[in-house]
Write an enzyme that holds these catalytic residues in place. Structure first.
Site, PDB file in Angstrom:
ATOM      1  N   TRP A  11       0.819  -1.224   0.000  1.00  0.00           N
ATOM      2  CA  TRP A  11       0.000   0.000   0.000  1.00  0.00           C
ATOM      3  C   TRP A  11       0.848   1.268   0.000  1.00  0.00           C
ATOM      4  O   TRP A  11       0.308   2.370  -0.136  1.00  0.00           O
ATOM      5  CB  TRP A  11      -0.951  -0.003   1.207  1.00  0.00           C
ATOM      6  CG  TRP A  11      -2.170  -0.861   1.018  1.00  0.00           C
ATOM      7  CD1 TRP A  11      -2.389  -1.785   0.021  1.00  0.00           C
ATOM      8  CD2 TRP A  11      -3.359  -0.869   1.824  1.00  0.00           C
ATOM      9  NE1 TRP A  11      -3.630  -2.361   0.171  1.00  0.00           N
ATOM     10  CE2 TRP A  11      -4.244  -1.816   1.262  1.00  0.00           C
ATOM     11  CE3 TRP A  11      -3.752  -0.171   2.973  1.00  0.00           C
ATOM     12  CZ2 TRP A  11      -5.509  -2.079   1.817  1.00  0.00           C
ATOM     13  CZ3 TRP A  11      -5.012  -0.434   3.535  1.00  0.00           C
ATOM     14  CH2 TRP A  11      -5.877  -1.376   2.948  1.00  0.00           C
ATOM     15  N   LYS A  12       2.165   1.126   0.199  1.00  0.00           N
ATOM     16  CA  LYS A  12       3.052   2.298   0.233  1.00  0.00           C
ATOM     17  C   LYS A  12       2.506   3.337   1.233  1.00  0.00           C
ATOM     18  O   LYS A  12       1.968   2.960   2.260  1.00  0.00           O
ATOM     19  CB  LYS A  12       3.233   2.859  -1.175  1.00  0.00           C
ATOM     20  CG  LYS A  12       3.646   1.762  -2.171  1.00  0.00           C
ATOM     21  CD  LYS A  12       4.086   2.273  -3.506  1.00  0.00           C
ATOM     22  CE  LYS A  12       4.461   1.072  -4.387  1.00  0.00           C
ATOM     23  NZ  LYS A  12       5.011   1.468  -5.673  1.00  0.00           N
ATOM     24  N   HIS A  93      12.838  -2.291  -1.208  1.00  0.00           N
ATOM     25  CA  HIS A  93      12.019  -1.781  -2.313  1.00  0.00           C
ATOM     26  C   HIS A  93      12.772  -0.651  -3.010  1.00  0.00           C
ATOM     27  O   HIS A  93      13.493   0.106  -2.363  1.00  0.00           O
ATOM     28  CB  HIS A  93      10.681  -1.277  -1.770  1.00  0.00           C
ATOM     29  CG  HIS A  93       9.708  -0.953  -2.866  1.00  0.00           C
ATOM     30  ND1 HIS A  93       9.769   0.215  -3.569  1.00  0.00           N
ATOM     31  CD2 HIS A  93       8.682  -1.660  -3.389  1.00  0.00           C
ATOM     32  CE1 HIS A  93       8.801   0.216  -4.485  1.00  0.00           C
ATOM     33  NE2 HIS A  93       8.130  -0.915  -4.390  1.00  0.00           N
ATOM     34  N   GLU A  95      11.893   2.135  -3.962  1.00  0.00           N
ATOM     35  CA  GLU A  95      11.635   3.478  -3.408  1.00  0.00           C
ATOM     36  C   GLU A  95      12.450   3.710  -2.133  1.00  0.00           C
ATOM     37  O   GLU A  95      12.851   4.839  -1.844  1.00  0.00           O
ATOM     38  CB  GLU A  95      10.121   3.647  -3.172  1.00  0.00           C
ATOM     39  CG  GLU A  95       9.384   3.809  -4.498  1.00  0.00           C
ATOM     40  CD  GLU A  95       7.970   3.271  -4.522  1.00  0.00           C
ATOM     41  OE1 GLU A  95       7.358   3.078  -3.454  1.00  0.00           O
ATOM     42  OE2 GLU A  95       7.463   3.032  -5.644  1.00  0.00           O
ATOM     43  N   GLY A 169       4.603   1.599 -11.058  1.00  0.00           N
ATOM     44  CA  GLY A 169       3.697   2.742 -11.107  1.00  0.00           C
ATOM     45  C   GLY A 169       3.613   3.439 -12.445  1.00  0.00           C
ATOM     46  O   GLY A 169       3.065   4.541 -12.540  1.00  0.00           O
ATOM     47  N   SER A 207       3.420  -2.635 -12.071  1.00  0.00           N
ATOM     48  CA  SER A 207       2.255  -2.447 -12.942  1.00  0.00           C
ATOM     49  C   SER A 207       1.483  -3.740 -13.199  1.00  0.00           C
ATOM     50  O   SER A 207       0.944  -3.944 -14.289  1.00  0.00           O
ATOM     51  CB  SER A 207       2.662  -1.776 -14.257  1.00  0.00           C
ATOM     52  OG  SER A 207       3.164  -0.470 -14.014  1.00  0.00           O
ATOM     53  N   GLY A 228       1.392  -2.844  -6.221  1.00  0.00           N
ATOM     54  CA  GLY A 228       1.249  -1.545  -5.577  1.00  0.00           C
ATOM     55  C   GLY A 228      -0.139  -0.980  -5.785  1.00  0.00           C
ATOM     56  O   GLY A 228      -1.089  -1.316  -5.071  1.00  0.00           O
ATOM     57  N   GLY A 229      -0.271  -0.132  -6.788  1.00  0.00           N
ATOM     58  CA  GLY A 229      -1.520   0.597  -7.011  1.00  0.00           C
ATOM     59  C   GLY A 229      -2.758  -0.280  -7.047  1.00  0.00           C
ATOM     60  O   GLY A 229      -3.799   0.073  -6.479  1.00  0.00           O
TER      61      GLY A 229
HETATM   62  P1  PGA Z   1       2.810  -0.826  -8.872  1.00  0.00           P
HETATM   63  O1  PGA Z   1       3.896  -0.926  -7.708  1.00  0.00           O
HETATM   64  O2  PGA Z   1       2.037  -2.146  -8.867  1.00  0.00           O
HETATM   65  O3  PGA Z   1       1.969   0.344  -8.513  1.00  0.00           O
HETATM   66  O4  PGA Z   1       3.565  -0.649 -10.153  1.00  0.00           O
HETATM   67  C1  PGA Z   1       4.553  -2.142  -7.438  1.00  0.00           C
HETATM   68  C2  PGA Z   1       5.497  -1.977  -6.274  1.00  0.00           C
HETATM   69  O5  PGA Z   1       6.156  -0.932  -6.169  1.00  0.00           O
HETATM   70  O6  PGA Z   1       5.609  -2.878  -5.440  1.00  0.00           O
END
Ligand code: PGA
Length: 247
Positions: A11-12, A93, A95, A169, A207, A228-229
């Site tokens: 969920w970040k 990760h 990020e 993302g 993605s 993620g999203g």
């Molecule tokens: P995303 O992110 O599915 O939004 O591309 C994946 C992630 O960073 O784990």
């Protein structure tokens, strides 16, 4: 033991207590999924999510500190995540590697801390677009695996997620052949280093959506996804869980 299938949501920095209604929806719509399901919410929600999910969906953190306690303002120890109800923690990760300049050695030290606390470490690796364009992808992944996965890793305490930085993302994904190539490399490297390297769950991330999940899950050595999203809403994450269950 074959690798366990795992649908993992990240969920970040999204979500508040109200977001936990998505957990209720997932539990109602997928009462007996044919794969493990994990959601890693912000640290503020770990305890409440674990209570809400009643063990039917696993809860994870998104990072932990390498030390067990001490003067580290704003950080969280692995044992604190475990105490709050987490069973997993995402480490390394992209990020975190970018925003906090985390190195492979730091990720490995965090993984050791996670293992000591009884958490499963979900260790992320992935190349940047410039590295892929320069033909360095397999070397980058090999080096990250060697440096980020500690010697004590086992199929029971570690999951590896391949997440190309340029696919996170962005709505862009590698070709199936590109994913297959990296996952085969990861399987080979793990099998060469660990007695149970054939059994580590290998996730693809970047993605993943309801529309591409089934195709990705059909790729050899893809045992699930880190999402993620599309993990934020049950209406998106549910079909991904269903696709993995059917794979
Ligand atoms: P995303 O992110 O599915 O939004 O591309 C994946 C992630 O960073 O784990």
């Amino acid at each position: 033991m074959a690798p366990r299938k795992l649908a993992a949501g990240n969920w970040k920095m999204n979500g508040t207590l109200a977001s936990l209604a998505e957990i209720d929806r997932l539990l109602a719509d997928h009462p007996a999924p044919g794969c493990d399901v994990l959601i890693c919410p912000p640290a503020t929600l770990v305890h409440a999510m674990a209570a809400r999910a009643q063990g039917r969906i696993a809860t994870g953190g998104q990072d932990c500190h390498a030390r067990t306690s001490g003067a580290h303002t704003g950080d969280i120890a692995a044992a604190q995540l475990k105490d709050a109800g987490a069973s997993h923690v995402i480490l390394g990760h992209s990020e975190r590697r970018t925003d906090h300049a985390e190195t492979d050695a730091q990720v490995a030290a965090k993984a050791v801390a996670a293992h000591q606390a009884g958490l499963v470490a979900v260790i992320c690796v992935g190349e940047t677009e410039a590295q892929r364009d320069a033909g360095q992808t397999l070397d980058v992944i090999s080096a990250q695996l060697a440096g980020s996965v500690p010697d004590g890793a086992t199929a029971a305490n570690t999951v590896i997620a391949y997440e190309p930085v340029w696919a996170i993302g962005t709505g862009r994904t590698p070709t199936n052949d590109q994913i297959a190539e990296v996952h085969a490399l990861m399987r080979d490297r793990l099998a060469a280093r660990f007695a149970d390297g054939a059994d580590f769950a290998l996730l693809y991330g970047g993605s993943v959506k309801p529309g591409n999940a089934a195709e990705i899950f059909a790729i050899p050595h893809v045992n699930g996804a880190l999402v993620g999203g599309a993990s934020l809403k049950a209406e998106d994450f549910g079909p991904i869980i269903a696709a993995l269950s059917a794979a």
